[in-house]
Motif scaffolding. Structure first.
Motif, PDB file in Angstrom:
ATOM      1  N   SER A  58      -7.267  -1.601   2.729  1.00  0.00           N
ATOM      2  CA  SER A  58      -6.112  -2.065   2.843  1.00  0.00           C
ATOM      3  C   SER A  58      -5.363  -1.237   2.047  1.00  0.00           C
ATOM      4  N   LEU A  59      -4.675  -0.800   2.442  1.00  0.00           N
ATOM      5  CA  LEU A  59      -2.966  -0.828   1.522  1.00  0.00           C
ATOM      6  C   LEU A  59      -2.292  -1.896   0.050  1.00  0.00           C
ATOM      7  N   ALA A  63      -2.791  -0.821  -3.266  1.00  0.00           N
ATOM      8  CA  ALA A  63      -1.112  -1.288  -4.264  1.00  0.00           C
ATOM      9  C   ALA A  63      -1.338  -2.262  -5.217  1.00  0.00           C
ATOM     10  N   LEU A  76      -7.107   5.190   3.031  1.00  0.00           N
ATOM     11  CA  LEU A  76      -6.377   4.633   4.264  1.00  0.00           C
ATOM     12  C   LEU A  76      -5.665   5.061   5.004  1.00  0.00           C
ATOM     13  N   ILE A  79      -1.434   4.474   8.542  1.00  0.00           N
ATOM     14  CA  ILE A  79      -0.312   4.220   6.465  1.00  0.00           C
ATOM     15  C   ILE A  79       1.018   5.036   7.259  1.00  0.00           C
ATOM     16  N   ILE A  92       3.926   7.701   0.629  1.00  0.00           N
ATOM     17  CA  ILE A  92       3.618   6.495   1.655  1.00  0.00           C
ATOM     18  C   ILE A  92       4.520   5.201   1.028  1.00  0.00           C
ATOM     19  N   LEU A  94       4.340   0.782  -0.416  1.00  0.00           N
ATOM     20  CA  LEU A  94       3.278   0.517  -0.650  1.00  0.00           C
ATOM     21  C   LEU A  94       4.173  -1.154  -0.935  1.00  0.00           C
ATOM     22  N   TYR A 103       4.592   5.691  -2.678  1.00  0.00           N
ATOM     23  CA  TYR A 103       3.426   6.112  -3.794  1.00  0.00           C
ATOM     24  C   TYR A 103       3.215   7.987  -3.056  1.00  0.00           C
ATOM     25  N   SER A 124      -3.435   8.627   8.595  1.00  0.00           N
ATOM     26  CA  SER A 124      -5.440   8.469   7.802  1.00  0.00           C
ATOM     27  C   SER A 124      -5.311   9.046   6.590  1.00  0.00           C
TER      28      SER A 124
END
Length: 182
Positions: A58-59, A63, A76, A79, A92, A94, A103, A124
């Motif tokens: 998971s993000l 993170a 991931l 996103i 992307i 966080l 990030y 993804s």
């Protein structure tokens, strides 16, 4: 005077050789008639899908500790891309409270050759975290990653980044013939 004729034992040797061949043929025949058939035990091999070995993260978990993913490939999903960085990378977000900086995700050459990611798309990402070094930035510059002079300066803010071996855009075939972005 002694008899040292080299052909003296040739007759006996030929008879013994012939006898050994006949004995071997007899043994093979006897084995073929008396052997019981047995089934070979072949262990069942479990064929794993390569995607089954990739850890889906998971993000929020990512993170919390991005450098914890430096040793193993992970994925991931879902996103949002918040911005592009040149031709080969994008940012992307966080989750709030984890880090205010986006990030960096760099696509390897097999991905960026077939895919152009834009801000607002949902992707993804499959990859591994690597440390940012000046040599990395030089290699990206040599590969034509920058669209303008500020792209390198932006990338220098990243202490580490995801090196993406696959990027799949939601609702598309991923931009490659294989549909995986790799």
């Amino acid at each position: 005077m002694s008899n040292t004729d080299p052909r003296r034992g040739a007759g006996i040797a030929a008879v013994l050789m012939l006898l050994s061949f006949v004995s071997m043929l007899g043994l093979m025949y006897w084995l073929s008639q008396n052997a019981e058939p047995t089934a070979a035990l072949i262990p069942e091999e479990t064929m794993e899908d390569p995607d089954d070995r990739i850890q889906i993260v998971s993000l929020a978990d990512f993170a919390a500790n991005p450098t914890g993913y430096m040793t193993e490939e992970f994925q991931l999903n879902g996103i949002e891309v918040v911005g592009r960085l040149g031709n080969h990378a994008f940012w992307i977000p966080l989750p709030a409270g984890q880090n205010t900086m986006p990030y960096l995700v760099h696509m390897d050459s097999t991905v960026y050759a077939n895919l152009r990611v834009t801000a607002g798309e949902t992707v993804s990402i499959t990859g591994i975290v690597l440390s940012m070094t000046p040599e990395t930035l030089d290699a990206w510059e040599a590969a034509g990653a920058w669209e303008n002079d500020t792209n390198r300066i932006e990338a220098e803010f990243a202490t580490d980044y995801i090196e993406a071996s696959a990027v799949e855009v939601a609702g598309s075939a991923g931009g490659t013939p294989e549909g995986q972005g790799n």
